[in-house]
Design a protein around this motif. Structure first.
Motif, PDB file in Angstrom:
ATOM      1  N   UNK A 192       0.860  -1.179   0.000  1.00  0.00           N
ATOM      2  CA  UNK A 192       0.000   0.000   0.000  1.00  0.00           C
ATOM      3  C   UNK A 192       0.899   1.233   0.000  1.00  0.00           C
ATOM      4  N   UNK A 193       0.766   2.049  -1.037  1.00  0.00           N
ATOM      5  CA  UNK A 193       1.599   3.261  -1.134  1.00  0.00           C
ATOM      6  C   UNK A 193       0.677   4.462  -1.089  1.00  0.00           C
ATOM      7  N   UNK A 194       0.676   5.150   0.064  1.00  0.00           N
ATOM      8  CA  UNK A 194      -0.278   6.232   0.270  1.00  0.00           C
ATOM      9  C   UNK A 194       0.062   7.497  -0.489  1.00  0.00           C
ATOM     10  N   UNK A 195       1.312   7.641  -0.875  1.00  0.00           N
ATOM     11  CA  UNK A 195       1.725   8.796  -1.661  1.00  0.00           C
ATOM     12  C   UNK A 195       2.729   8.289  -2.683  1.00  0.00           C
ATOM     13  N   UNK A 196       2.342   8.322  -3.934  1.00  0.00           N
ATOM     14  CA  UNK A 196       3.185   7.703  -4.967  1.00  0.00           C
ATOM     15  C   UNK A 196       4.544   8.367  -5.096  1.00  0.00           C
ATOM     16  N   UNK A 197       4.682   9.576  -4.552  1.00  0.00           N
ATOM     17  CA  UNK A 197       5.978  10.239  -4.639  1.00  0.00           C
ATOM     18  C   UNK A 197       6.823  10.073  -3.379  1.00  0.00           C
ATOM     19  N   UNK A 198       6.293   9.348  -2.403  1.00  0.00           N
ATOM     20  CA  UNK A 198       7.070   9.135  -1.183  1.00  0.00           C
ATOM     21  C   UNK A 198       8.144   8.086  -1.396  1.00  0.00           C
ATOM     22  N   UNK A 199       7.976   7.324  -2.473  1.00  0.00           N
ATOM     23  CA  UNK A 199       8.900   6.222  -2.720  1.00  0.00           C
ATOM     24  C   UNK A 199       8.926   6.009  -4.229  1.00  0.00           C
ATOM     25  N   UNK A 200       9.960   5.363  -4.736  1.00  0.00           N
ATOM     26  CA  UNK A 200       9.998   5.121  -6.178  1.00  0.00           C
ATOM     27  C   UNK A 200       9.656   3.672  -6.446  1.00  0.00           C
ATOM     28  N   UNK A 201       9.183   3.357  -7.645  1.00  0.00           N
ATOM     29  CA  UNK A 201       8.869   1.959  -7.950  1.00  0.00           C
ATOM     30  C   UNK A 201      10.096   1.061  -7.832  1.00  0.00           C
ATOM     31  N   UNK A 202      11.267   1.602  -8.138  1.00  0.00           N
ATOM     32  CA  UNK A 202      12.482   0.793  -8.038  1.00  0.00           C
ATOM     33  C   UNK A 202      12.742   0.388  -6.593  1.00  0.00           C
ATOM     34  N   UNK A 222      -2.246   8.932  -5.464  1.00  0.00           N
ATOM     35  CA  UNK A 222      -1.410   9.934  -6.115  1.00  0.00           C
ATOM     36  C   UNK A 222      -1.599  11.346  -5.614  1.00  0.00           C
ATOM     37  N   UNK A 223      -2.509  12.046  -6.264  1.00  0.00           N
ATOM     38  CA  UNK A 223      -2.584  13.483  -6.026  1.00  0.00           C
ATOM     39  C   UNK A 223      -3.093  13.801  -4.634  1.00  0.00           C
ATOM     40  N   UNK A 224      -2.760  14.992  -4.162  1.00  0.00           N
ATOM     41  CA  UNK A 224      -3.321  15.433  -2.887  1.00  0.00           C
ATOM     42  C   UNK A 224      -4.850  15.461  -2.958  1.00  0.00           C
ATOM     43  N   UNK A 268      -5.942   5.403  -6.784  1.00  0.00           N
ATOM     44  CA  UNK A 268      -6.787   6.520  -6.372  1.00  0.00           C
ATOM     45  C   UNK A 268      -6.052   7.817  -6.674  1.00  0.00           C
ATOM     46  N   UNK A 269      -6.744   8.716  -7.375  1.00  0.00           N
ATOM     47  CA  UNK A 269      -6.180  10.012  -7.743  1.00  0.00           C
ATOM     48  C   UNK A 269      -4.859   9.866  -8.496  1.00  0.00           C
ATOM     49  N   UNK A 270      -4.825   8.921  -9.398  1.00  0.00           N
ATOM     50  CA  UNK A 270      -3.653   8.800 -10.266  1.00  0.00           C
ATOM     51  C   UNK A 270      -4.057   9.184 -11.684  1.00  0.00           C
ATOM     52  N   UNK A 271      -3.051   9.550 -12.476  1.00  0.00           N
ATOM     53  CA  UNK A 271      -3.311   9.780 -13.893  1.00  0.00           C
ATOM     54  C   UNK A 271      -3.014   8.489 -14.636  1.00  0.00           C
ATOM     55  N   UNK A 305       1.489  17.553   3.969  1.00  0.00           N
ATOM     56  CA  UNK A 305       0.869  18.819   4.351  1.00  0.00           C
ATOM     57  C   UNK A 305       0.508  19.556   3.077  1.00  0.00           C
ATOM     58  N   UNK A 306      -0.708  20.088   3.050  1.00  0.00           N
ATOM     59  CA  UNK A 306      -1.114  20.926   1.921  1.00  0.00           C
ATOM     60  C   UNK A 306      -1.560  22.265   2.475  1.00  0.00           C
ATOM     61  N   UNK A 307      -1.059  23.325   1.854  1.00  0.00           N
ATOM     62  CA  UNK A 307      -1.553  24.657   2.217  1.00  0.00           C
ATOM     63  C   UNK A 307      -1.772  25.464   0.949  1.00  0.00           C
ATOM     64  N   UNK A 308      -2.959  26.037   0.823  1.00  0.00           N
ATOM     65  CA  UNK A 308      -3.201  26.912  -0.319  1.00  0.00           C
ATOM     66  C   UNK A 308      -3.997  28.113   0.146  1.00  0.00           C
TER      67      UNK A 308
END
Lengths: 204, 580
Positions: free
Chosen positions: B58-68, B84-86, B122-125, B520-523
C-alpha cells in the motif's frame, strides 16, 4: 525556478478580516447571486469560477475556468463560486447539476399553474419517463393529490385534475394521448380543481 | 558485565531465532500493512522474512517512494494500491497535468512483478496506453480498481476487457474518464466466466445489453454488479434473475413505465436476491417503483443514495425496510424529516454521509440542518462516521450530538457557507468542535468548517490525541492556530489547509513534525516563498513543492505541498511545480 523576490511582507497581506470573509455573514437583502461584483473586487477574491457542466467528469482538474461572470448575466447567473468549495468531487457535481441548470435545447420546459396557487412553476418534461412519474412530480411539487387516471372517468375521485393546452390551443385532459404525443403537443399545464374540470366533457 | 543483563540478552536472542521458514509462514498470515511495517522493525531477520512474504503493498503517496525502491525491497508483490494526487485535487485545487502518472510504476512492475494480479489506484493519472500496457504485460492480472483517476477513456477499458483473460474485478468509480462508447463491455470474450465484480455505474455511454446479459449469466461468481443509468428496469430484471447470488447491486436509473406484469416480475426478481447487503442507484425524485426493492432490503447494511434525489417520504418508506442498515449515503433532498425516519428505523447505523443536492444554492430552507443530525445521534448510538453538508449549525447541537455518540472516529462537518457562525448565537463554532475533540477520544479524522478562531485549534491540539487527518478551510485567526495542531496532535499524518491565515511562522513550527506525517497541503494561506525555502533547506528529506496559485488575484500566493519521501525530488514535475 525564478520567482524573483516577489513575496508578501509580513504586514501588507490580506487582513484577517477579509480572510474570515465576514462579509459572507452579513445579512443582505439582495437575491443570491447579486453580490458577484463584490466578490470580484474584494482583495482576497478568488476568481469567480462558474463550475461549468461541460463535463463527463472531464472538468476535473481544469480549474483555470474560462468563464467570466459577464457571460452569465443573461441566464440566471450562477452564484460567485469559490474554486473547489463546497468540497465535492467534480464527478459528483457534474452528475447532479445538469438537472438543475437551465440548459437550452435539450429540455422541454413547460409552465405549470395550479388553481389557487399564487405563482407558476416550470418543469422539464424530458426528465420524466411517462405519465405516472409526471403526475407524481406534480403531486410532490404542489403538495396535492391528483388521483388515478381512467379513460372513462378521467381523474375522478380527487380534488385536482391535470389539464394541458395543446398545439391547437385546446385544453385537454392529461393522459388521453400516448406520452410521446403528449410531449410533442403540450404547451402548458394547468392543474384544475376537479369541479371545474368536469366541463372538459366527461363525467355527468 | 551485570549478570542479569547478560541473561536477558541471551533470552532475547533465543526468541528471535525462529527458523526462517517458520517465521515466513507466520508472517504470511499478516495482511495489515501497518502490522507488517511494525514487524519489519523488529530485527534484520524479521525485516527480511517480512519483505519476502509481503504480497500486497500500500503506497499512500506515490511520490514518497519510487517503484524501483519498492521492487527492491519487496520481491513478491501480487497486489498494489497506489494513491497519487493530494486530496484537494478532487476539488480542482490542483492544476491538470500535475503528475501522479501510473505508467512509470507499470514499467517497473512489468519487469519485477510480471505476476501482478491486482492494481487499485486513487487520484492517479492513467492513460489508455497505460491500460493497454497493463492488459498486455501482466498475464495473471485479475483486479483493476480506479477511483477518482483521470487521463483515460473507454478505449483503455476495451484493452482490459479484451486481453485480461482472468479478470475478476473491474471497478470504475468517479473518474475523469473520456466516455466515448460502451463498446468496451462487448470486448469481453464470448466464453468469459471469471468476473466477480463489475462496476460501471459512473459511465454514461450505452453498453450492449445482450453482451451484458450474457456476461452476467456466464459469470457464476459475480457478486458485485453496478450498472449505469441507461439500463432500464426491464433489463435489470433480466440481469437479476440470472444473478440472484449478488451481494451488492447498483441499479441504474430505475426509470421506466412498467406494466403490472413487468412490475410483478421485477418484484419477484428482487425477492430472489436473498444475499443483497449493499444497494445503490441513480434514482430520480419521481421514481415510482421503489417498493419492488423492499423485500431485498432486509439484509441491507449499506445503502448508497448519494446519486438519488429522493424526497423525505420516499426515503422514510425505504429505510423502514432496512433495519440492519449500518452505512447510509444520501442527498440532502431527504431533509431533516428523512433523517428522523433514519433515526427511527436504523438503530444499527454506524456511518452517515449527507451530500448537498445543490451545493451552490444559498437558500437556507433547503437541505438538512442541525435537527436532522441531532435526531440521528439520538436514534443511532453506534454512529461513528459522519460526513455532513449543511447550511446551518449550532454549537449546542454539535455538543449534544457528540454527547449522544461519543464514539466518533470520523467527524466531517461542512457548513457550506465559508466562515458562517453559530446561526443562533452568532458566535464562532469553536465550542462545538471543542466538544467534539474533548468527547470523542477515538477521533481519527476531523473536518472543520464555519466561523472558527484559533481557539478551535487550541482545543484540537490539546484534546485530539488520536487525530490522524485534519481538513481546514476558511478558519483560524493567526499562526498560533496551526502551531497548536502541529505541537499537539502526536498522530497527525495528513493536514490540508486552504484559505486560512497561517503563515511562515506556522509552517516552520512543524519542522519536527513533517517527517512523521504523510503530507501537508496549504493553499491560499499566508505562507511565502521564503518560508517554504527555509523549510526545504532545513529538511532535505521532505519534498517541498510550490505552485503559483492561479486563483488568487495578487500573483504572490502559492500552493504548498510538503511530504516525506525516500525518492528525492520528483523527476517528472511539470513546469509549474517547483521543488525547493
Amino acid at each position: 525556478m525564478e520567482f524573483g523576490e516577489m513575496e508578501r511582507g509580513v504586514g501588507d497581506a490580506v487582513s484577517e478580516k477579509d480572510l474570515l470573509n465576514l462579509e459572507e455573514t452579513e445579512l443582505r437583502l439582495g437575491l443570491p447571486g447579486t453580490d458577484e461584483s463584490r466578490h470580484k473586487k474584494s482583495r482576497n477574491s478568488k476568481r469567480p469560477f462558474a463550475e461549468s457542466s461541460d463535463v463527463s467528469g472531464s472538468s476535473k482538474g481544469s480549474c483555470v475556468a474560462p468563464h467570466h461572470d459577464e457571460d452569465h448575466e443573461s441566464a440566471p447567473a450562477p452564484k460567485a463560486q469559490i474554486v473547489g468549495w463546497p468540497p465535492i468531487r467534480s464527478y459528483r457535481k457534474s452528475t447532479l447539476q445538469p438537472k438543475k441548470a437551465e440548459a437550452e435545447g435539450s429540455g422541454i420546459y413547460l409552465k405549470v399553474s395550479v388553481d389557487g396557487a399564487p405563482y407558476l412553476r416550470k418543469i422539464d418534461l424530458k426528465v420524466y419517463g411517462g405519465y405516472p412519474e409526471l403526475l407524481k412530480a406534480l403531486e410532490n411539487m404542489f403538495k396535492l393529490t391528483i388521483g388515478d387516471y381512467s379513460e372513462r372517468e378521467g381523474y375522478k375521485g380527487s380534488e385536482y385534475a391535470p389539464t394541458y393546452e395543446d398545439k391547437d390551443g385546446d385544453w385537454m385532459l392529461v393522459g388521453d394521448v400516448p406520452w410521446e404525443m403528449f410531449m410533442l403537443s403540450c404547451k402548458r399545464l394547468r392543474i384544475m380543481k376537479e369541479s371545474e374540470a368536469r366541463g372538459l366533457g366527461y363525467g355527468v | 558485565m551485570d549478570p542479569s543483563k547478560s541473561r536477558d540478552s541471551a533470552e532475547s536472542t533465543r526468541v528471535i531465532q525462529f527458523p526462517n521458514d517458520v517465521l515466513e509462514r507466520i508472517l504470511s498470515l499478516i495482511d495489515s500493512h501497518r502490522d507488517r511495517s511494525a514487524v519489519s522493525l523488529v530485527s534484520k531477520a524479521w525485516y527480511n522474512a517480512e519483505r519476502w512474504t509481503r504480497r500486497h503493498v500500500f503506497i499512500g503517496n506515490c511520490y514518497a517512494v519510487s517503484p524501483q525502491i519498492v521492487a527492491r525491497r519487496f520481491p513478491n508483490i501480487r497486489s498494489v494500491t497506489l494513491k497519487g494526487k493530494p486530496r484537494f485535487s478532487d476539488f480542482n485545487l490542483v492544476p491538470p497535468n500535475w503528475g501522479a502518472e501510473v505508467h512509470a510504476w507499470l514499467a517497473v512492475f512489468a519487469d519485477q512483478y510480471p505476476l501482478l494480479e491486482e492494481l487499485r489506484l486513487k487520484r492517479m493519472t492513467v492513460t489508455d496506453e497505460s491500460l493497454k500496457f497493463l492488459a498486455r504485460k501482466f498475464q495473471k492480472f485479475r483486479a483493476l480498481s480506479l477511483l477518482s483517476c483521470d487521463g483515460f477513456s473507454t478505449n483503455g477499458l476495451e484493452a482490459i476487457a479484451t486481453d485480461c483473460r482472468h479478470l475478476t474485478e473491474l471497478d470504475i468509480q468517479e473518474n475523469g474518464i473520456d466516455d466515448i462508447s460502451g463498446n468496451w463491455l462487448s470486448c469481453f470474450p464470448e466464453n468469459f466466466t471469471s468476473l466477480e465484480v463489475l462496476n460501471f455505474a459512473s459511465l454514461s455511454s450505452d453498453v450492449n445489453f445482450d453482451a451484458l446479459e450474457r456476461l452476467v449469466s456466464q459469470c457464476k461468481s459475480l457478486k458485485i454488479l453496478k450498472v449505469n443509468k441507461n439500463i432500464t428496469l426491464e433489463q435489470l430484471q433480466r440481469l437479476l434473475v440470472r444473478a440472484p447470488q449478488l451481494t451488492e447491486l447498483g441499479t441504474g436509473s430505475f426509470l421506466q413505465e412498467l406494466t403490472a406484469h413487468q412490475y410483478e416480475e421485477l418484484e419477484r426478481a428482487f425477492i430472489g436476491c436473498k444475499n443483497l447487503h449493499a444497494l445503490s442507484g441513480s434514482w430520480e425524485a419521481t421514481t415510482l417503483y421503489l417498493p419492488v426493492l423492499y423485500p431485498a432490503c432486509t439484509n441491507l447494511t449499506f445503502l448508497n443514495l448519494s446519486y438519488a434525489a429522493l424526497p423525505s417520504e420516499e426515503l422514510a418508506k425505504l429505510v423502514a425496510h432496512c433495519p440492519h442498515l449500518q452505512r447510509l449515503w444520501v442527498l440532502d433532498t431527504i431533509e431533516d424529516v428523512g433523517l428522523q425516519a433514519v433515526a427511527s428505523n436504523c438503530p444499527l447505523l454506524e456511518e452517515l454521509r449527507v451530500f448537498p443536492a445543490d451545493p451552490y444554492d444559498q437558500d437556507i430552507n433547503r437541505g438538512v440542518t442541525e435537527s436532522g443530525f441531532l435526531a440521528v445521534s439520538l436514534g443511532c448510538r453506534k454512529l461513528h462516521y459522519v460526513l455532513y453538508f449543511c447550511r446551518q449549525m449550532t454549537n449546542a447541537a454539535v455538543a449534544r450530538i457528540v454527547q449522544n455518540c461519543p464514539g466518533f472516529t470520523h467527524f466531517r462537518l461542512c457548513i457550506m457557507k465559508p466562515g458562517q457562525p453559530d446561526y443562533v448565537t452568532n458566535e464562532p463554532m469553536d465550542e462545538g468542535f471543542g466538544a467534539v475533540v474533548k468527547t470523542c477520544t477515538n477521533l481519527r479524522r476531523l473536518g472543520v468548517s464555519g466561523l472558527l478562531t484559533d481557539l478551535t485549534f487550541e482545543y484540537i491540539g490539546r484534546y485530539a490525541k488520536n487525530l490522524e487527518t485534519l481538513s481546514v478551510a476558511f478558519a483560524g485567526g493567526s499562526d498560533r492556530g496551526m502551531q497548536c495542531i502541529l505541537d499537539g496532535c502526536p498522530k497527525l499524518r495528513k493536514l490540508e489547509i486552504r484559505d486560512s491565515p497561517f503563515g511562515n511562522g506556522a509552517l516552520l513550527s512543524g519542522l519536527e513534525k513533517y517527517e512523521s506525517m504523510r503530507s501537508l497541503w496549504m493553499s491560499a494561506c499566508k505562507v511565502t516563498l521564503n518560508g517554504c525555502k527555509m523549510l526545504a533547506r532545513q529538511r532535505p528529506r521532505l519534498n517541498v513543492e510550490v505552485m503559483k496559485d492561479e486563483d488568487m488575484d495578487d500573483g504572490q500566493s502559492y500552493k504548498v505541498y510538503v511530504y516525506r519521501t525516500v525518492a528525492g525530488p520528483r523527476t517528472d514535475a511539470p513546469s509549474f511545480v517547483h521543488t525547493l
